[in-house]
Each structure stands twice: as structure tokens, then as C-alpha cells.
Design a protein around this motif. Structure first.
Motif, PDB file in Angstrom:
ATOM      1  N   ARG A 191      32.591  56.672  16.330  1.00  0.00           N
ATOM      2  CA  ARG A 191      32.906  57.844  17.294  1.00  0.00           C
ATOM      3  C   ARG A 191      34.327  57.433  17.993  1.00  0.00           C
ATOM      4  NH1 ARG A 191      29.626  61.589  21.183  1.00  0.00           N
ATOM      5  NH2 ARG A 191      31.303  62.880  21.809  1.00  0.00           N
ATOM      6  N   PHE A 192      34.404  55.822  18.275  1.00  0.00           N
ATOM      7  CA  PHE A 192      35.698  55.510  19.093  1.00  0.00           C
ATOM      8  C   PHE A 192      36.594  55.708  18.075  1.00  0.00           C
ATOM      9  CE2 PHE A 192      38.584  52.136  20.343  1.00  0.00           C
ATOM     10  CZ  PHE A 192      38.725  52.170  21.612  1.00  0.00           C
ATOM     11  N   ALA A 193      36.811  55.317  16.766  1.00  0.00           N
ATOM     12  CA  ALA A 193      37.551  55.558  16.037  1.00  0.00           C
ATOM     13  C   ALA A 193      38.180  56.937  15.742  1.00  0.00           C
ATOM     14  CB  ALA A 193      37.347  54.774  14.588  1.00  0.00           C
ATOM     15  N   ARG A 194      37.162  57.783  15.566  1.00  0.00           N
ATOM     16  CA  ARG A 194      37.767  59.244  15.505  1.00  0.00           C
ATOM     17  C   ARG A 194      38.135  59.870  16.716  1.00  0.00           C
ATOM     18  NH1 ARG A 194      32.317  62.441  15.067  1.00  0.00           N
ATOM     19  NH2 ARG A 194      32.830  62.256  17.521  1.00  0.00           N
ATOM     20  N   ASP A 195      37.439  59.661  17.943  1.00  0.00           N
ATOM     21  CA  ASP A 195      37.844  60.192  19.037  1.00  0.00           C
ATOM     22  C   ASP A 195      39.002  59.727  19.856  1.00  0.00           C
ATOM     23  OD1 ASP A 195      35.581  61.867  18.525  1.00  0.00           O
ATOM     24  OD2 ASP A 195      34.617  61.460  20.314  1.00  0.00           O
ATOM     25  N   VAL A 196      39.112  58.252  19.873  1.00  0.00           N
ATOM     26  CA  VAL A 196      40.235  57.563  20.540  1.00  0.00           C
ATOM     27  C   VAL A 196      41.519  57.283  19.818  1.00  0.00           C
ATOM     28  CG1 VAL A 196      40.718  55.696  22.026  1.00  0.00           C
ATOM     29  CG2 VAL A 196      38.398  56.611  22.206  1.00  0.00           C
ATOM     30  N   LEU A 197      41.107  56.629  18.490  1.00  0.00           N
ATOM     31  CA  LEU A 197      42.126  56.279  17.718  1.00  0.00           C
ATOM     32  C   LEU A 197      42.723  57.195  16.752  1.00  0.00           C
ATOM     33  CD1 LEU A 197      41.058  52.433  17.052  1.00  0.00           C
ATOM     34  CD2 LEU A 197      42.335  53.319  18.797  1.00  0.00           C
ATOM     35  N   GLY A 198      41.907  58.292  16.560  1.00  0.00           N
ATOM     36  CA  GLY A 198      42.173  59.275  15.487  1.00  0.00           C
ATOM     37  C   GLY A 198      42.239  58.735  14.332  1.00  0.00           C
ATOM     38  N   THR A 199      41.246  57.910  13.823  1.00  0.00           N
ATOM     39  CA  THR A 199      41.235  57.429  12.259  1.00  0.00           C
ATOM     40  C   THR A 199      39.900  57.349  11.872  1.00  0.00           C
ATOM     41  OG1 THR A 199      41.808  55.501  11.059  1.00  0.00           O
ATOM     42  CG2 THR A 199      41.110  54.810  13.294  1.00  0.00           C
ATOM     43  N   GLU A 200      39.432  56.924  10.950  1.00  0.00           N
ATOM     44  CA  GLU A 200      38.092  56.559  10.381  1.00  0.00           C
ATOM     45  C   GLU A 200      37.697  54.932  10.472  1.00  0.00           C
ATOM     46  OE1 GLU A 200      35.958  58.834   9.433  1.00  0.00           O
ATOM     47  OE2 GLU A 200      37.543  60.528   9.892  1.00  0.00           O
ATOM     48  N   PHE A 201      36.444  54.804  10.653  1.00  0.00           N
ATOM     49  CA  PHE A 201      35.860  53.202  10.860  1.00  0.00           C
ATOM     50  C   PHE A 201      35.680  53.065   9.504  1.00  0.00           C
ATOM     51  CE2 PHE A 201      32.458  50.083  11.462  1.00  0.00           C
ATOM     52  CZ  PHE A 201      33.192  49.194  12.047  1.00  0.00           C
ATOM     53  N   THR A 202      36.518  52.099   8.909  1.00  0.00           N
ATOM     54  CA  THR A 202      36.175  51.540   7.433  1.00  0.00           C
ATOM     55  C   THR A 202      36.279  50.099   7.347  1.00  0.00           C
ATOM     56  OG1 THR A 202      38.441  52.050   6.768  1.00  0.00           O
ATOM     57  CG2 THR A 202      36.872  53.740   6.468  1.00  0.00           C
ATOM     58  N   ARG A 203      36.227  49.520   6.173  1.00  0.00           N
ATOM     59  CA  ARG A 203      36.302  48.096   6.225  1.00  0.00           C
ATOM     60  C   ARG A 203      37.737  47.795   6.510  1.00  0.00           C
ATOM     61  NH1 ARG A 203      32.287  44.877   3.515  1.00  0.00           N
ATOM     62  NH2 ARG A 203      30.651  46.260   2.856  1.00  0.00           N
ATOM     63  N   SER A 204      38.836  48.468   6.044  1.00  0.00           N
ATOM     64  CA  SER A 204      40.054  48.286   6.135  1.00  0.00           C
ATOM     65  C   SER A 204      40.480  48.612   7.700  1.00  0.00           C
ATOM     66  CB  SER A 204      40.979  49.312   5.334  1.00  0.00           C
ATOM     67  OG  SER A 204      40.779  50.511   5.463  1.00  0.00           O
ATOM     68  N   THR A 205      40.281  49.380   8.320  1.00  0.00           N
ATOM     69  CA  THR A 205      40.390  49.603   9.796  1.00  0.00           C
ATOM     70  C   THR A 205      39.505  49.104  10.777  1.00  0.00           C
ATOM     71  OG1 THR A 205      39.147  51.441   9.970  1.00  0.00           O
ATOM     72  CG2 THR A 205      41.365  51.989   9.361  1.00  0.00           C
ATOM     73  N   GLY A 206      38.323  48.336  10.310  1.00  0.00           N
ATOM     74  CA  GLY A 206      37.457  47.890  10.874  1.00  0.00           C
ATOM     75  C   GLY A 206      37.751  46.859  12.406  1.00  0.00           C
ATOM     76  N   LYS A 207      38.550  46.073  11.700  1.00  0.00           N
ATOM     77  CA  LYS A 207      39.086  44.911  12.611  1.00  0.00           C
ATOM     78  C   LYS A 207      39.744  45.411  13.705  1.00  0.00           C
ATOM     79  CE  LYS A 207      41.673  40.484  13.243  1.00  0.00           C
ATOM     80  NZ  LYS A 207      42.346  39.397  12.330  1.00  0.00           N
ATOM     81  N   LYS A 208      40.719  46.613  13.593  1.00  0.00           N
ATOM     82  CA  LYS A 208      41.511  46.991  14.621  1.00  0.00           C
ATOM     83  C   LYS A 208      40.772  47.843  15.399  1.00  0.00           C
ATOM     84  CE  LYS A 208      43.891  51.003  13.651  1.00  0.00           C
ATOM     85  NZ  LYS A 208      44.802  51.866  13.084  1.00  0.00           N
TER      86      LYS A 208
END
Length: 290
Positions: A207-224
Motif C-alpha cells: 500500500r505504501f508503494a502504491r499510494d505514496v511512491l506510485g509504484t509496485e512493491f516487487t523484489r526489484s523495488t523492495g529495498k527502495k
């Protein structure tokens, strides 16, 4: 959620009343409480030590999803305060369905159905079923069926196995997921958080990735995503309960609510994110469309 007593619910509580609910792991809670529903509001709030072994079947009095349902064009002839009026009946079928789903006794079930009705009158979606009955829906996955004259609650149903409306609103996690599958799914997520003093559930990070960062939470974006969530959470993390067990909620300056859970010997965990009314992506979308 309104937890005041009503004439047909629970007996008067004393200052010595103790919570009789259960934590997610099955341990009994004995914290003091003065709430009419008997819950301290701090523990997970389950009425059974474990989740039901079998899925709860849909309420038999509820209409089929195939029956014609339309948005109500007339106003529901009830106010929120009338949900607790003893002249408004709650059928045995609705009460038994509630007990079968969540556990507890009939008096508690009726009290909580009335509290749910109060909330749905004020904030729920109101529909008319063919034949005139009213269906009141909460976006969290709860439904009440009322008679055509709105004088009786005929049925109760929910998409949740054993969490009540109050538990869902408080951000209590479900016990219905497979523990082994849960661990396999989360192993890489937990690895991203090994060195942090707080941890985040996968749903929170999504939810944080979607609502705040405008991205998806995946292995590639997980650390960020984890780094950004942790950085933002440090500005709102509340003081833990005195016994290091329970829940705290804090809201940041953008209106994002952070729900923290504490257990003795464990890192605090962010178990739920929600937005204050008028904040978040939905509010921005509405502003853009106006």
C-alpha cells in the motif's frame, strides 16, 4: 465504532471488568476494559483461541448475489441513534450467524450487530433488493439485511472468516492465511528488514508503494520501498504501551495513519496503513475530477 451499552446487550460493566478476548497466537487477554463489547481494544480481539476450522457458510437469510439489487433512490427510514432502539428487532437468524462467524454469546452478538448497523446507517452503501428489503454494505466487507420497513435486521454476512468490523477497522491482521505459505511469501520481504528496529507487513509495503511512491512493491523495488517506509515511519512512531503489548496509531502530516503493533520481546510492527478522510490518492483523484 460505537461501543456504548444498549438495553438488550451486555450487563453493566464494572471497573474490575477484564477483557476475555484472545491474541492472534491463541493466548488469553486479561487487560482491564470498560467497553460494552468486552474488548480492551488493545489485544487482537478474537473470541476464539484459533480461527474456525471450516469456512463459515453465507447467511441463509441474505439474498443471492444474482437477485436484482439497485442503489436506493429513497432515504433509509432510520437514523444512527435508532440502531440501539429496542423497538428495532434483530432476528435470531442474524444473531446466530454472527455467533457462528465470530464466536461469543447472543447478547454480545446483538450489541455488535447494532453497533455495525449504526455505522452502516451513517457511512455504508444502501441498496434495495427485489421485494423491498434493504441491504447495507461496508466497504470493508460487511453486510446487513434489513426488512422493507427497516424495523428488523434479518441477516448478517461478512467476507472475513473471524474478524469483526471493529477488529478490521482497528487494523487487526487476519488469522486465515496459511502460516507456512505466509512465511514462504515473506522470506525475502523479512530479509529486507533484518537490520531495522521496526518491521512492516507485506500488505503495508504494497500500500505504501502504491499510494505514496506510485509504484509496485516487487523484489526489484523492495529495498527502495522499505527504506522510504522506514524513513517516513520514524517521524510518527508513538511510544509503546507500558507493558510493551498492544497497539498504537499515529497520523503523519500528510494524513497517513500508521498502525503499530507491539509484543513483548519483538520489534514493533506496522500492520496497517489508512488515510484520514480527504487525504490520499482517492482524495487527489476526486479533486482532479472536480
Amino acid at each position: 465504532m460505537d461501543n456504548r451499552p444498549n438495553p438488550s446487550s451486555l450487563a453493566a460493566l464494572t471497573s474490575n471488568s477484564r477483557c476475555s478476548r484472545y491474541e492472534r497466537g491463541g493466548s488469553r487477554c486479561h487487560r482491564p476494559t470498560r467497553r460494552a463489547d468486552g474488548w480492551c481494544g488493545t489485544c487482537a480481539g478474537f473470541r476464539r483461541p484459533q480461527k474456525p476450522a471450516d469456512p463459515v457458510v453465507p447467511c441463509p437469510t441474505a439474498p443471492s448475489t444474482r437477485e436484482p439489487v439497485t442503489a436506493a433512490t429513497d432515504r433509509l427510514p432510520l437514523t444512527s441513534d435508532e440502531a440501539h432502539d429496542p423497538q428495532l428487532g434483530v432476528t435470531r437468524s442474524a444473531i446466530e450467524r454472527y455467533c457462528a462467524t465470530h464466536g461469543g454469546d447472543r447478547a454480545t452478538a446483538e450489541a455488535e450487530i447494532r453497533s455495525l448497523l449504526e455505522n452502516l446507517i451513517a457511512t455504508g452503501t444502501h441498496q434495495r433488493v427485489e421485494g423491498g428489503a434493504w441491504r447495507l454494505l461496508a466497504q470493508e466487507g460487511f453486510s446487513l439485511l434489513l426488512s422493507a420497513d427497516a424495523n428488523r435486521v434479518l441477516g448478517y454476512s461478512t467476507a472475513h472468516r473471524d474478524r469483526t468490523y471493529g477488529q478490521v477497522k482497528a487494523g487487526v491482521p487476519s488469522r486465515s492465511r496459511s502460516r507456512s505459505g505466509h512465511r514462504r511469501d515473506k522470506r525475502w520481504v523479512l530479509a529486507l528488514q533484518d537490520d531495522l528496529p521496526v518491521r512492516f507487513t507485506t500488505l503495508v509495503l504494497r500500500r505504501f508503494a502504491r499510494d505514496v511512491l506510485g509504484t509496485e512493491f516487487t523484489r526489484s523495488t523492495g529495498k527502495k520501498v522499505v527504506e522510504a517506509a522506514y524513513s517516513r515511519s520514524t517521524h510518527v512512531q508513538p511510544d509503546p504501551p507500558s507493558n510493551h503489548a498492544g497497539r498504537r496509531r499515529a497520523t503523519d502530516e500528510a494524513g497517513l495513519r500508521w498502525h503499530f503493533a507491539y509484543e513483548p520481546g519483538e520489534r514493533p510492527a506496522v500492520i496497517h496503513l489508512s488515510w484520514e478522510p480527504g487525504c490520499g490518492p482517492q482524495a487527489a483523484a476526486q479533486d482532479g475530477g472536480s
